[in-house]
Write a protein that holds these residues in place. Sequence first.
Motif, PDB file in Angstrom:
ATOM      1  N   MET A   1       0.747  -1.183   0.004  1.00 47.94           N
ATOM      2  CA  MET A   1      -0.309   0.043   0.052  1.00 47.94           C
ATOM      3  C   MET A   1       0.811   1.274  -0.146  1.00 47.94           C
ATOM      4  N   ASP A   2       0.436   2.160  -0.788  1.00 48.66           N
ATOM      5  CA  ASP A   2       1.095   3.512  -0.472  1.00 48.66           C
ATOM      6  C   ASP A   2       0.298   4.298   0.453  1.00 48.66           C
ATOM      7  N   ILE A   3      -1.087   4.072   0.301  1.00 46.52           N
ATOM      8  CA  ILE A   3      -1.968   4.887   1.518  1.00 46.52           C
ATOM      9  C   ILE A   3      -3.158   3.886   1.833  1.00 46.52           C
ATOM     10  N   ALA A   4      -3.204   3.990   3.264  1.00 45.50           N
ATOM     11  CA  ALA A   4      -4.465   3.243   3.801  1.00 45.50           C
ATOM     12  C   ALA A   4      -5.171   4.385   4.405  1.00 45.50           C
ATOM     13  N   MET A   5      -6.604   4.426   3.983  1.00 46.80           N
ATOM     14  CA  MET A   5      -7.290   5.637   4.031  1.00 46.80           C
ATOM     15  C   MET A   5      -8.678   5.083   4.855  1.00 46.80           C
ATOM     16  N   LEU A   6      -9.194   5.964   5.784  1.00 47.43           N
ATOM     17  CA  LEU A   6     -10.412   5.639   6.640  1.00 47.43           C
ATOM     18  C   LEU A   6     -11.434   6.278   5.762  1.00 47.43           C
ATOM     19  N   CYS A   7     -12.569   5.678   5.469  1.00 47.74           N
ATOM     20  CA  CYS A   7     -13.605   5.964   4.717  1.00 47.74           C
ATOM     21  C   CYS A   7     -15.089   5.733   5.775  1.00 47.74           C
ATOM     22  N   ALA A   8     -15.790   6.410   4.915  1.00 44.48           N
ATOM     23  CA  ALA A   8     -17.150   6.721   5.887  1.00 44.48           C
ATOM     24  C   ALA A   8     -18.215   6.116   4.933  1.00 44.48           C
TER      25      ALA A   8
ATOM     26  N   PRO B   1       6.082  18.267  -5.721  1.00 47.69           N
ATOM     27  CA  PRO B   1       6.673  19.644  -6.098  1.00 47.69           C
ATOM     28  C   PRO B   1       6.511  20.553  -4.748  1.00 47.69           C
ATOM     29  N   SER B   2       7.379  21.452  -4.799  1.00 45.70           N
ATOM     30  CA  SER B   2       7.471  22.591  -3.724  1.00 45.70           C
ATOM     31  C   SER B   2       6.377  23.398  -3.746  1.00 45.70           C
ATOM     32  N   GLU B   3       5.634  23.582  -4.744  1.00 44.92           N
ATOM     33  CA  GLU B   3       4.488  24.490  -4.943  1.00 44.92           C
ATOM     34  C   GLU B   3       3.385  23.899  -4.411  1.00 44.92           C
ATOM     35  N   PRO B   4       2.295  24.811  -3.992  1.00 45.08           N
ATOM     36  CA  PRO B   4       1.169  24.304  -3.485  1.00 45.08           C
ATOM     37  C   PRO B   4       0.488  23.211  -4.658  1.00 45.08           C
ATOM     38  N   PHE B   5      -0.385  22.237  -4.130  1.00 48.06           N
ATOM     39  CA  PHE B   5      -0.917  21.223  -5.029  1.00 48.06           C
ATOM     40  C   PHE B   5      -1.893  20.281  -4.061  1.00 48.06           C
ATOM     41  N   ASN B   6      -2.803  19.880  -4.779  1.00 48.22           N
ATOM     42  CA  ASN B   6      -3.987  19.130  -4.374  1.00 48.22           C
ATOM     43  C   ASN B   6      -3.408  17.842  -3.878  1.00 48.22           C
ATOM     44  N   LEU B   7      -3.819  17.061  -2.776  1.00 51.04           N
ATOM     45  CA  LEU B   7      -3.456  15.884  -2.450  1.00 51.04           C
ATOM     46  C   LEU B   7      -4.012  14.691  -3.419  1.00 51.04           C
ATOM     47  N   ASN B   8      -5.359  15.076  -3.910  1.00 51.53           N
ATOM     48  CA  ASN B   8      -5.855  14.019  -4.929  1.00 51.53           C
ATOM     49  C   ASN B   8      -4.870  13.842  -5.719  1.00 51.53           C
ATOM     50  N   ILE B   9      -3.907  14.493  -6.225  1.00 48.31           N
ATOM     51  CA  ILE B   9      -3.167  13.785  -7.244  1.00 48.31           C
ATOM     52  C   ILE B   9      -2.326  12.582  -6.924  1.00 48.31           C
ATOM     53  N   TYR B  10      -2.021  12.610  -5.797  1.00 48.99           N
ATOM     54  CA  TYR B  10      -1.451  11.235  -5.071  1.00 48.99           C
ATOM     55  C   TYR B  10      -2.295  10.310  -4.846  1.00 48.99           C
ATOM     56  N   PHE B  11      -3.678  10.557  -4.484  1.00 48.37           N
ATOM     57  CA  PHE B  11      -4.595   9.569  -4.700  1.00 48.37           C
ATOM     58  C   PHE B  11      -4.714   8.746  -5.760  1.00 48.37           C
ATOM     59  N   ASP B  12      -4.625   9.622  -6.787  1.00 46.70           N
ATOM     60  CA  ASP B  12      -4.819   9.109  -8.049  1.00 46.70           C
ATOM     61  C   ASP B  12      -3.618   8.234  -8.628  1.00 46.70           C
ATOM     62  N   ARG B  13      -2.558   8.682  -8.151  1.00 47.62           N
ATOM     63  CA  ARG B  13      -1.343   7.913  -8.580  1.00 47.62           C
ATOM     64  C   ARG B  13      -1.488   6.625  -7.725  1.00 47.62           C
TER      65      ARG B  13
ATOM     66  N   ILE C   1      -4.057   4.758  -6.844  1.00 44.23           N
ATOM     67  CA  ILE C   1      -5.056   3.962  -7.194  1.00 44.23           C
ATOM     68  C   ILE C   1      -4.523   3.408  -8.749  1.00 44.23           C
ATOM     69  N   ALA C   2      -3.835   4.231  -9.295  1.00 43.55           N
ATOM     70  CA  ALA C   2      -3.595   3.565 -10.858  1.00 43.55           C
ATOM     71  C   ALA C   2      -2.418   2.497 -10.415  1.00 43.55           C
ATOM     72  N   ALA C   3      -1.490   2.512  -9.272  1.00 44.37           N
ATOM     73  CA  ALA C   3      -0.831   1.475  -9.048  1.00 44.37           C
ATOM     74  C   ALA C   3      -1.727   0.166  -8.398  1.00 44.37           C
ATOM     75  N   GLY C   4      -2.952   0.371  -7.733  1.00 44.78           N
ATOM     76  CA  GLY C   4      -3.368  -0.618  -7.114  1.00 44.78           C
ATOM     77  C   GLY C   4      -3.032  -0.596  -5.623  1.00 44.78           C
ATOM     78  N   ARG C   5      -2.510   0.496  -5.232  1.00 47.69           N
ATOM     79  CA  ARG C   5      -2.002   0.718  -4.144  1.00 47.69           C
ATOM     80  C   ARG C   5      -2.657   1.725  -3.055  1.00 47.69           C
ATOM     81  N   LEU C   6      -3.888   2.088  -3.155  1.00 47.05           N
ATOM     82  CA  LEU C   6      -4.924   3.082  -2.155  1.00 47.05           C
ATOM     83  C   LEU C   6      -5.758   2.076  -1.759  1.00 47.05           C
TER      84      LEU C   6
END
Length: 243
Positions: free
Chosen positions: A135-142, A192-204, A206-211
Motif C-alpha cells: 500500500m501507498d496509502i491506507a485511508m479511513l472511509c465513511a 513539487p515545492s509549490e501548492p498542490f492538491n493531495l488528490n494527485i497522489y490519491f490517483d497515483r 489508485i493507478a498502482a493498485g496501492r490505495l
Amino acid sequence: MKITQAMVLAAGLGTRMRPITDTIPKPLVKISGKAMIDYALEALAEAGVETVVVNVHHHADQMEAHLGACPGIDIRISDERDRLMDSGGGLVKGLKRLSPSPAFVMNADLFWIGEPEHELSNLRQLAAMFDPQTMDIAMLCADPERTTGHNGKIDFSLHPDGRLTRYKAGDANPVIYAGALVLMPGFLADAPSEPFNLNIYFDRAIAAGRLCGLKLAGEWLTVGTPEAISEAEATIQRVSRGI
C-alpha cells in the motif's frame, strides 16, 4: 503497526463558515463545547501518537495559543502564514518536521463519534491494516448512510480486497474519504515545492493498485457552514444517548 507521529491539516480559510471564521480559525470552532481540532488530537492521542505537526495560516496566533495548551502530545507548528500550500503542499512541508517512518494524516475539521466500546479504535485499526509493502496509502472511509453534514458526493468505491477506486455511478460499496489516512512520507518524495492538491497522489496510488480503505465504525461528521453546527451537535447528543 505502531504509529507515533501525525500531521493535522488545519491551515484552511474556512470561507463557508463565515461570519464565524472572520474572527476565529475554523479548527477552533466549538462543536458540543469542544474545538473541532481537539476531536482529531484526542483520536490521535488514543491511538498512541506522540508527535503531531499542525499547519497554520488563518488566525495563526490563535491556533498556536490553543495548541500550546494541549497536554500529552508534542505539537510542532508548520507555519503557512506567508503562503497557503493547499492539502498536498501543506502535507509535504509539514512532514519535513517528522521522521521518515509511517504517519497519520488528518483533517482538522472532519471527525467521528460513537466508536464501539471494547474494540480497537478506528485509527488503531487503520494502523494495523497499513502494509507499506502493498500500500501507498491506507485511508479511513465513511459509509454515506452514517454521516452528518455531508454534501452527498461519493469519493470512492471500496472493493472486497480493500482496494479503493474512484466512484462511478452504479459502483458497489460507495464510500466517502473520512479525512484520516496513513502513509509513508517517502511516497511524496517527488512532490513539487509549490501548492498542490493531495488528490494527485490519491490517483497515483489508485493507478498502482496501492490505495486501500477501511470503513470506519461510528458516525462521521463534517461541519462546513454555521448551520451545520446544530446538525452535528444533534448527532452527538443522539449518539451519546445510544439512539
